[in-house]
Motif scaffolding. Structure first.
Motif, mmCIF file in Angstrom:
data_model
loop_
_atom_site.group_PDB
_atom_site.id
_atom_site.type_symbol
_atom_site.label_atom_id
_atom_site.label_comp_id
_atom_site.label_asym_id
_atom_site.label_seq_id
_atom_site.Cartn_x
_atom_site.Cartn_y
_atom_site.Cartn_z
ATOM 1 N N LEU A 44 116.476 42.521 -26.838
ATOM 2 C CA LEU A 44 117.306 43.167 -25.715
ATOM 3 C C LEU A 44 117.022 43.315 -24.288
ATOM 4 O O LEU A 44 117.355 42.884 -23.367
ATOM 5 C CB LEU A 44 118.407 44.094 -26.278
ATOM 6 C CG LEU A 44 118.998 42.916 -27.882
ATOM 7 C CD1 LEU A 44 119.779 44.245 -28.220
ATOM 8 C CD2 LEU A 44 119.905 41.845 -26.985
ATOM 9 N N VAL A 45 115.562 44.117 -24.199
ATOM 10 C CA VAL A 45 115.921 44.898 -23.212
ATOM 11 C C VAL A 45 114.976 43.859 -22.465
ATOM 12 O O VAL A 45 115.209 43.344 -21.726
ATOM 13 C CB VAL A 45 114.495 45.250 -22.973
ATOM 14 C CG1 VAL A 45 113.890 46.722 -22.233
ATOM 15 C CG2 VAL A 45 115.337 47.111 -23.903
ATOM 16 N N CYS A 48 117.888 41.975 -20.424
ATOM 17 C CA CYS A 48 118.353 42.692 -19.011
ATOM 18 C C CYS A 48 117.637 42.713 -18.245
ATOM 19 O O CYS A 48 117.477 42.093 -17.375
ATOM 20 C CB CYS A 48 118.623 43.955 -20.311
ATOM 21 S SG CYS A 48 119.475 43.861 -21.373
ATOM 22 N N ARG A 51 117.768 39.274 -16.458
ATOM 23 C CA ARG A 51 118.617 38.636 -16.136
ATOM 24 C C ARG A 51 119.391 39.548 -14.347
ATOM 25 O O ARG A 51 119.830 39.345 -13.165
ATOM 26 C CB ARG A 51 120.622 39.094 -16.417
ATOM 27 C CG ARG A 51 120.246 38.063 -18.031
ATOM 28 C CD ARG A 51 122.031 37.605 -18.371
ATOM 29 N NE ARG A 51 121.685 36.697 -19.421
ATOM 30 C CZ ARG A 51 122.690 36.198 -19.900
ATOM 31 N NH1 ARG A 51 124.083 36.056 -19.404
ATOM 32 N NH2 ARG A 51 122.653 35.424 -21.145
ATOM 33 N N ILE A 52 118.637 40.659 -15.203
ATOM 34 C CA ILE A 52 118.320 41.864 -13.578
ATOM 35 C C ILE A 52 117.884 40.900 -12.684
ATOM 36 O O ILE A 52 117.851 41.286 -10.957
ATOM 37 C CB ILE A 52 118.188 43.213 -14.253
ATOM 38 C CG1 ILE A 52 119.340 44.072 -14.324
ATOM 39 C CG2 ILE A 52 117.591 44.416 -12.743
ATOM 40 C CD1 ILE A 52 118.745 45.231 -15.306
ATOM 41 N N ALA A 63 113.646 47.343 -13.716
ATOM 42 C CA ALA A 63 114.372 47.540 -15.022
ATOM 43 C C ALA A 63 112.859 47.574 -16.016
ATOM 44 O O ALA A 63 113.153 47.546 -16.981
ATOM 45 C CB ALA A 63 115.125 45.756 -14.681
#
Length: 190
Positions: A44-45, A48, A51-52, A63
């Motif tokens: 999940l990290v 993220c 996407r960032i 991130a």
């Protein structure tokens, strides 16, 4: 899409291993399942961060650093939980059913192998992806050394003491991986 597949496999493996632990009495299966749950969180990290990074490369770098730090903290907490529970089981007579432990370990190992294959074709320059790949490779090794090998011996001999000892081995492996990752990323961030 690849990361979602790995995430789904992680959830399936962890669910199977927690169930297998409940029917076999094996803490080593629970320890492996805890690590697989951490793999799911790492996925999940990674999603993220990807996407960032697509929206803002600089924000993606920050991130990525935070993602690695979060995953390392989660590894350390999991190691503490595994060692604490294994220590509690050393002195207690714990019946461990080796055959269910073995069957679940084989299925979990196959799932870990598929996760590894899916991740082999990823962004190896991305630190979070590398960390995720290390998580999955370590789970594959844990399935073999920390679950399957002890399960074979327990099934053949009934030596339940091998289960908490295997759990210590799993925690040690996770700690070694965490140190390697921390050293690699710390030197890259200076």
């Amino acid at each position: 899409m690849r990361y979602w597949l790995v995430f789904g496999l992680a959830l399936g493996i962890a669910t199977l291993e927690f169930y297998g632990s409940s029917i076999s009495g094996s803490w080593a299966l629970s320890a492996d399942a805890i690590h697989v749950v951490l793999d799911g969180l790492a996925v999940l990290v990674t999603i993220c961060v990807a996407r960032i990074t697509q929206k803002n490369y600089t924000a993606g770098i920050l991130a990525e650093r935070k993602g690695v730090q979060v995953n390392l903290v989660l590894l350390i907490v999991a190691i503490g939980v595994i060692v604490f529970e294994a220590w509690q089981r050393i002195g207690a007579e714990q019946e461990v059913a080796g055959v269910p432990m073995l069957v679940v370990g084989i299925i979990g190992g196959i799932g870990n192998y598929f996760q590894h294959r899916v991740l082999c074709h990823g962004h190896k320059h991305n630190g979070v992806h590398k960390l995720l790949h290390v998580h999955v490779k370590s789970d594959l090794a844990q399935s073999i050394l920390g679950v399957l090998m002890p399960a074979l011996v327990i099934a053949g001999t009934g030596w339940g003491i091998l289960d908490p000892l295997a759990s210590f081995g799993i925690a040690t492996w996770m700690g070694w991986q965490a140190v390697k990752i921390a050293q690699q990323h710390y030197s890259a961030w200076r």
